[in-house]
Design a protein around this motif. Structure first.
Motif, mmCIF file in Angstrom:
data_model
loop_
_atom_site.group_PDB
_atom_site.id
_atom_site.type_symbol
_atom_site.label_atom_id
_atom_site.label_comp_id
_atom_site.label_asym_id
_atom_site.label_seq_id
_atom_site.Cartn_x
_atom_site.Cartn_y
_atom_site.Cartn_z
ATOM 1 N N GLU A 200 0.840 -1.189 0.000
ATOM 2 C CA GLU A 200 0.000 0.000 0.000
ATOM 3 C C GLU A 200 0.882 1.249 0.000
ATOM 4 O O GLU A 200 1.929 1.280 0.661
ATOM 5 C CB GLU A 200 -0.904 -0.004 1.233
ATOM 6 C CG GLU A 200 -1.871 1.169 1.297
ATOM 7 C CD GLU A 200 -2.734 1.139 2.546
ATOM 8 O OE1 GLU A 200 -3.536 2.073 2.718
ATOM 9 O OE2 GLU A 200 -2.595 0.177 3.341
ATOM 10 N N ASN A 201 0.469 2.251 -0.759
ATOM 11 C CA ASN A 201 1.162 3.525 -0.922
ATOM 12 C C ASN A 201 2.380 3.456 -1.843
ATOM 13 O O ASN A 201 3.068 4.466 -2.027
ATOM 14 C CB ASN A 201 1.564 4.136 0.428
ATOM 15 C CG ASN A 201 0.357 4.547 1.248
ATOM 16 O OD1 ASN A 201 -0.632 5.030 0.701
ATOM 17 N ND2 ASN A 201 0.419 4.334 2.556
ATOM 18 N N ASP A 202 2.655 2.287 -2.427
ATOM 19 C CA ASP A 202 3.662 2.218 -3.487
ATOM 20 C C ASP A 202 3.141 2.967 -4.713
ATOM 21 O O ASP A 202 1.929 3.022 -4.962
ATOM 22 C CB ASP A 202 3.943 0.777 -3.901
ATOM 23 C CG ASP A 202 4.846 0.048 -2.917
ATOM 24 O OD1 ASP A 202 5.371 0.704 -1.993
ATOM 25 O OD2 ASP A 202 5.019 -1.180 -3.073
ATOM 26 N N ILE A 203 4.052 3.548 -5.481
ATOM 27 C CA ILE A 203 3.701 4.057 -6.805
ATOM 28 C C ILE A 203 4.164 3.012 -7.811
ATOM 29 O O ILE A 203 5.354 2.700 -7.886
ATOM 30 C CB ILE A 203 4.358 5.415 -7.095
ATOM 31 C CG1 ILE A 203 3.856 6.464 -6.105
ATOM 32 C CG2 ILE A 203 4.067 5.860 -8.527
ATOM 33 C CD1 ILE A 203 4.519 7.824 -6.269
ATOM 34 N N ALA A 204 3.230 2.441 -8.539
ATOM 35 C CA ALA A 204 3.546 1.405 -9.529
ATOM 36 C C ALA A 204 3.567 2.023 -10.918
ATOM 37 O O ALA A 204 2.662 2.782 -11.284
ATOM 38 C CB ALA A 204 2.519 0.283 -9.469
#
Length: 443
Positions: A200-204
């Motif tokens: 969660e909160n990763d930028i993919a």
């Protein structure tokens, strides 16, 4: 490649630092020793001199330059400097400008006769970037590659995203329509492997084809926003470019604190409702209807104010915010906050320069610079190393991945059993400092 940069201001210094990471032969010319001193720790040469001085250009050996870039704060000096460098033998010249009229294609021959091969107007590029963000509100970044056959999007993943909490080797079921080229995790971009987990909160950074965009939106737990009412903070050149591009497609309320600037904006931008006030004032923006605003865009010259005002807009219920963040070191922090899309004109200028470096015909290549990564589009040449086996057997560097390709005008994702061919146009995602490796592998 020998590259001479005239001007050690913000854009010139940033370009020099990024290009020095690519193992290029860099020379930076400026008549301000203090600005040059800031570059002493980088792998490049600095020269004290006037960029419109024949002797200074001769000392920098611009006649041997593959690329001459003039990015001083003065467009006239940039154009003159490029003209001089071209006459002295520089192969390709690029000038930074401040007038969007110069970008009109009908004026290209005029500048070519002067010896200027390409023009860079960072504020114009920033306007285009914001236009893309308004069209695709669910994405942090939006890159159209291979003539639009492949889309690369940066998406902030929340808890409702279907791929959050899964390892990459567990998401094979969706690999037929998307490829996660990279993830930004805890402010660091990595090229993921099978055991890496999406959090969660990763930028993919996801590659897909246009016909599967709805599937990607669903997987990422996003939804589109209709953009009808915008608030823009700061009557800067970027704001002017944006207002011109938008025309009457949306209602624009433009804030600036300078009364004289507001007067000029009112005369030049009839499609905007100009408010002479500070948009960081809560009482003012509430009175001006921020609750009815679809998108809030902060474009002042102060990165901190832009970031804080976007946070304030989010707290007032605005679903999409866009901030211009000129301090490169602030970008990871800004992206970790809930402020949506981050714009940086230095990175946009770098994208254009990298594009020119990759291919002499800039219409046939594309490179998009992020804070610590690049997305490059290029053509595979006959005999290139990557044509010698399936992708899974190529043993590519861990700091790059092939996001997709176009063959005979058809875009497709790349899988382990894909066999690349000469003539294929590919999209490569790589970490900063790895761009020079691409040419060796693909060219």
């Amino acid at each position: 490649m020998k590259i001479v940069i005239a001007g050690a201001g913000e854009v010139g210094s940033h370009l020099a630092k990024m290009l020095s990471n690519e193992n290029q032969d860099i020379v930076v010319i400026d008549n301000d020793q203090a600005k040059l001193a800031n570059l002493d720790t980088y792998n490049l040469m600095t020269m004290l001199g006037d960029p419109v001085s024949f002797s200074a250009l001769e000392n920098a050996r611009v006649g041997q330059a593959d690329l001459f870039i003039a990015v001083t704060p003065h467009e006239t000096r940039n154009i003159i400097s490029c003209s001089m460098a071209k006459d002295m033998g520089a192969k390709k010249t690029v000038a930074r400008i401040d007038n969007d009229e110069f970008l009109n294609k009908r004026n290209a021959d005029y500048f070519h006769k002067l010896g200027v091969d390409d023009l860079i107007y960072p504020e114009y590029f920033a306007g285009l970037e914001i236009m893309g963000a308004l069209k695709h509100t669910w994405a942090r970044n939006w890159f159209e590659m291979l003539g639009g056959e492949l889309i690369v999007v940066g998406v902030k993943l929340r808890q409702n995203a279907k791929i959050v909490g899964k390892r990459f080797k567990e998401i094979g079921g969706v690999s037929n329509f998307l490829h996660v080229s990279a993830i930004k995790h805890n402010r660091e971009i990595i090229i993921p492997r099978g055991d890496d987990m999406i959090s969660e909160n990763d930028i993919a950074y996801i590659s897909t084809t246009r016909d599967h965009l709805d599937d990607v939106i669903d997987i990422c737990g996003k939804r589109r926003i209709s953009v009808e009412h915008l608030m823009v903070m700061g009557g800067t050149p970027i704001a002017v470019q944006l207002a011109k591009m938008l025309g009457h497609k949306a209602r624009i309320k433009l804030f600036d604190r300078d009364p004289e600037r507001c007067r000029v904006l009112s005369e030049t931008l009839p499609n905007c409702n100009v408010v002479c006030s500070d948009a960081t004032n809560t009482d003012v923006i509430e009175e001006e209807g921020i609750g009815d605003c679809d998108v809030f865009i902060a474009l002042t010259e102060h990165s901190e104010s832009n970031i804080l005002s976007c946070i304030m807009a989010k707290n007032h219920g605005v679903r999409k915010t866009i901030a211009e963040v000129e301090n490169i070191q602030f970008i990871p922090e800004a992206e970790s906050l809930n402020i949506g899309t981050v714009i940086n004109k230095k990175l946009l200028a770098s994208s254009r320069i990298f594009q020119i470096m990759l291919d002499n015909d800039v219409d046939n290549s594309k490179c998009l610079a992020l804070a610590d990564a690049e997305v490059a589009e290029l053509e595979i040449k006959p005999g290139a190393k990557v044509t010698r086996g399936q992708v899974k057997d190529l043993k590519l560097n861990r700091d790059m991945t092939i996001a997709g390709l176009s063959r005979n005008g058809v875009g497709m994702l790349v899988k382990g059993d894909t066999q690349l061919q000469a003539g294929d146009r590919v999209v490569v995602f790589c970490l900063s400092g790895s761009l020079h490796k691409i040419e060796k592998i693909f060219g």
